[in-house]
Scaffold this motif. Structure first.
Motif, mmCIF file in Angstrom:
data_model
loop_
_atom_site.group_PDB
_atom_site.id
_atom_site.type_symbol
_atom_site.label_atom_id
_atom_site.label_comp_id
_atom_site.label_asym_id
_atom_site.label_seq_id
_atom_site.Cartn_x
_atom_site.Cartn_y
_atom_site.Cartn_z
ATOM 1 N N LYS A 12 58.800 6.902 35.568
ATOM 2 C CA LYS A 12 57.972 6.767 34.364
ATOM 3 C C LYS A 12 56.692 7.571 34.546
ATOM 4 O O LYS A 12 56.003 7.450 35.564
ATOM 5 C CB LYS A 12 57.624 5.285 34.151
ATOM 6 C CG LYS A 12 56.882 5.013 32.868
ATOM 7 C CD LYS A 12 57.800 5.102 31.668
ATOM 8 C CE LYS A 12 57.048 5.320 30.376
ATOM 9 N NZ LYS A 12 57.953 5.562 29.245
ATOM 10 N N VAL A 13 56.402 8.386 33.582
ATOM 11 C CA VAL A 13 55.186 9.204 33.643
ATOM 12 C C VAL A 13 54.341 8.915 32.408
ATOM 13 O O VAL A 13 54.858 8.853 31.287
ATOM 14 C CB VAL A 13 55.550 10.722 33.664
ATOM 15 C CG1 VAL A 13 54.309 11.576 33.740
ATOM 16 C CG2 VAL A 13 56.482 11.027 34.821
ATOM 17 N N TYR A 14 53.050 8.673 32.618
ATOM 18 C CA TYR A 14 52.117 8.539 31.492
ATOM 19 C C TYR A 14 51.288 9.808 31.451
ATOM 20 O O TYR A 14 50.595 10.105 32.431
ATOM 21 C CB TYR A 14 51.166 7.364 31.703
ATOM 22 C CG TYR A 14 51.815 6.002 31.719
ATOM 23 C CD1 TYR A 14 52.279 5.411 30.542
ATOM 24 C CD2 TYR A 14 51.944 5.298 32.910
ATOM 25 C CE1 TYR A 14 52.848 4.155 30.561
ATOM 26 C CE2 TYR A 14 52.515 4.034 32.932
ATOM 27 C CZ TYR A 14 52.960 3.471 31.751
ATOM 28 O OH TYR A 14 53.524 2.232 31.779
ATOM 29 N N GLU A 15 51.348 10.524 30.357
ATOM 30 C CA GLU A 15 50.673 11.820 30.284
ATOM 31 C C GLU A 15 50.971 12.596 31.567
ATOM 32 O O GLU A 15 52.104 12.933 31.819
ATOM 33 C CB GLU A 15 49.176 11.650 30.012
ATOM 34 C CG GLU A 15 48.918 11.264 28.566
ATOM 35 C CD GLU A 15 47.858 10.193 28.419
ATOM 36 O OE1 GLU A 15 46.850 10.255 29.135
ATOM 37 O OE2 GLU A 15 48.039 9.293 27.573
ATOM 38 N N ARG A 16 49.946 12.771 32.443
ATOM 39 C CA ARG A 16 50.284 13.498 33.664
ATOM 40 C C ARG A 16 50.350 12.582 34.887
ATOM 41 O O ARG A 16 50.586 13.012 36.000
ATOM 42 C CB ARG A 16 49.304 14.642 33.901
ATOM 43 C CG ARG A 16 49.874 15.961 33.367
ATOM 44 C CD ARG A 16 48.860 17.080 33.486
ATOM 45 N NE ARG A 16 47.693 16.810 32.649
ATOM 46 C CZ ARG A 16 46.464 17.254 32.927
ATOM 47 N NH1 ARG A 16 46.246 17.964 34.003
ATOM 48 N NH2 ARG A 16 45.460 16.993 32.112
ATOM 49 N N LYS A 17 50.140 11.284 34.657
ATOM 50 C CA LYS A 17 50.122 10.330 35.773
ATOM 51 C C LYS A 17 51.535 9.775 36.045
ATOM 52 O O LYS A 17 52.180 9.235 35.151
ATOM 53 C CB LYS A 17 49.159 9.187 35.419
ATOM 54 C CG LYS A 17 49.182 8.007 36.327
ATOM 55 C CD LYS A 17 48.402 8.253 37.595
ATOM 56 C CE LYS A 17 48.924 7.342 38.697
ATOM 57 N NZ LYS A 17 48.324 7.589 39.984
ATOM 58 N N ILE A 18 52.015 9.933 37.279
ATOM 59 C CA ILE A 18 53.319 9.373 37.642
ATOM 60 C C ILE A 18 53.127 7.889 37.977
ATOM 61 O O ILE A 18 52.454 7.557 38.953
ATOM 62 C CB ILE A 18 53.930 10.114 38.850
ATOM 63 C CG1 ILE A 18 54.164 11.590 38.499
ATOM 64 C CG2 ILE A 18 55.241 9.455 39.275
ATOM 65 C CD1 ILE A 18 54.599 12.453 39.669
ATOM 66 N N ALA A 19 53.697 7.020 37.151
ATOM 67 C CA ALA A 19 53.542 5.577 37.386
ATOM 68 C C ALA A 19 54.637 5.066 38.311
ATOM 69 O O ALA A 19 54.405 4.204 39.149
ATOM 70 C CB ALA A 19 53.555 4.826 36.070
ATOM 71 N N LEU A 20 55.841 5.626 38.161
ATOM 72 C CA LEU A 20 56.953 5.276 39.052
ATOM 73 C C LEU A 20 57.761 6.534 39.307
ATOM 74 O O LEU A 20 58.049 7.290 38.385
ATOM 75 C CB LEU A 20 57.877 4.251 38.401
ATOM 76 C CG LEU A 20 57.538 2.768 38.513
ATOM 77 C CD1 LEU A 20 58.642 1.953 37.850
ATOM 78 C CD2 LEU A 20 57.332 2.307 39.955
ATOM 79 N N SER A 21 58.129 6.733 40.565
ATOM 80 C CA SER A 21 58.815 7.957 40.921
ATOM 81 C C SER A 21 60.179 7.660 41.537
ATOM 82 O O SER A 21 60.258 7.152 42.657
ATOM 83 C CB SER A 21 57.946 8.725 41.906
ATOM 84 O OG SER A 21 58.508 9.974 42.147
ATOM 85 N N SER A 22 61.224 7.936 40.774
ATOM 86 C CA SER A 22 62.603 7.835 41.276
ATOM 87 C C SER A 22 62.853 6.598 42.145
ATOM 88 O O SER A 22 63.291 6.703 43.292
ATOM 89 C CB SER A 22 62.934 9.107 42.055
ATOM 90 O OG SER A 22 64.317 9.187 42.242
ATOM 91 N N LEU A 23 62.576 5.458 41.568
ATOM 92 C CA LEU A 23 62.705 4.202 42.309
ATOM 93 C C LEU A 23 64.121 3.624 42.168
ATOM 94 O O LEU A 23 64.646 3.510 41.072
ATOM 95 C CB LEU A 23 61.680 3.199 41.767
ATOM 96 C CG LEU A 23 61.629 1.852 42.479
ATOM 97 C CD1 LEU A 23 60.904 1.994 43.814
ATOM 98 C CD2 LEU A 23 60.932 0.809 41.622
ATOM 99 N N SER A 24 64.714 3.293 43.306
ATOM 100 C CA SER A 24 66.024 2.635 43.295
ATOM 101 C C SER A 24 65.933 1.315 44.047
ATOM 102 O O SER A 24 65.334 1.245 45.122
ATOM 103 C CB SER A 24 67.083 3.515 43.969
ATOM 104 O OG SER A 24 67.255 4.695 43.242
#
Ligand SMILES: Nc1ncnc2c1ncn2[C@@H]1O[C@H](COP(=O)(O)OP(=O)(O)O)[C@@H](O)[C@H]1O
Ligand SMILES: [Mg+2]
Length: 248
Positions: A12-24
């Motif tokens: 999940k990305v907000y504008e340019r901020k990565i809130a969650l990155s490829s989480l499994s």
């Protein structure tokens, strides 16, 4: 064997901020999981993705073999997933009983819901739920007149009425003083365990996380930092999780 909740590479990305990155991650039925990590780690984002109140930019979530994105029937989804938040999400002007019965909103049609504003339906269920959270005598009290701890109990009673298979809780006790906080957290855990529910709660308190939960999932900057049984989490794990970048 398929897991109860299967999170595959969600981002999940907000504008340019990565809130969650490829989480499994995967979660078994009945597990009690505490989500911990510094502010901004992505805990709320993950809970909102699981509650389907926020769509992921990447990846997918499967619950009981069904894609969450395809679970569009509100009624069915509410039987699967319920969420309780720090701000309680109650309507202050309404009496307690109406807020409790809001747990049935997706089950009732809009007409019955509106009618319930004047003739509360399923009143017995509401009384039972309020009794379980210790608020039997507050049935008709204006919700905003209750203390923070009592309001969170009302939110728990609403959850009892909804009775979802998965209970998500976002910092459910963060706005309460420490004594009330532990009371409410213990009650949430008791309710979820009596209901054989799967519980995923984000928490500020590592102490409570270790005391009340089986498994601790730590997030940091949108990444999985560790995923361990509560009993294996050491002070060193916690120190490195909360360490500021400057000190690294
Ligand atoms: N609506 C939003 N708009 C922009 N950025 C957001 C929004 N919600 C969260 N973020 C950012 O995403 C990151 C993760 O936030 P969040 O999931 O709320 O973390 P946590 O609950 O662990 O504190 C943070 O950097 C936060 O600032
Ligand atoms: Mg948060």
């Amino acid at each position: 064997m398929s897991e109860f909740i299967d999170i595959k590479k969600i981002g999940k990305v907000y504008e340019r901020k990565i809130a969650l990155s490829s989480l499994s991650l995967s979660v078994k039925k009945g597990e009690f999981i505490a989500l911990i990590g510094p502010s901004g780690a992505g805990k709320t984002t993950l809970l909102n993705l699981l509650a389907a109140t926020l769509p992921p930019d990447q990846g997918e979530i499967t619950i009981d073999g069904q894609l969450l994105a395809e679970m569009t029937d509100q009624k069915k989804r509410a039987k699967k997933i319920g969420i309780i938040r720090q701000q309680f999400d109650l309507i202050g002007e309404l009496p307690v009983i109406h807020n409790v019965l809001a747990g049935k909103l997706s089950e009732w049609g809009i007409m019955k819901s509106l009618l319930s504003m004047f003739f509360p339906q399923d009143k017995q269920d509401a009384i039972l739920a309020l009794t379980r959270v210790g608020l039997r005598d507050k049935l008709y009290e204006r919700t905003s007149a209750l203390s923070g701890g009592e309001q969170q109990r009302v939110a728990l009673a609403r959850l009892l009425i909804q009775n979802p298979e998965i209970v998500l809780a976002d910092e459910p006790v963060a706005s309460l003083d420490p004594a009330r906080a532990e009371d409410i957290l213990a009650l949430l855990v008791k309710i979820a365990s009596e209901g054989n529910q799967t519980l995923i709660a984000s928490l500020h308190s590592v102490e409570y996380a270790k005391k009340y939960f089986d498994r601790l999932i730590a997030l940091k900057d949108g990444y999985l930092f560790f995923d361990l049984p509560a009993s294996s989490v050491t002070d060193a794990h916690i120190a490195s999780l909360y360490k500021l970048k400057e000190q690294a």
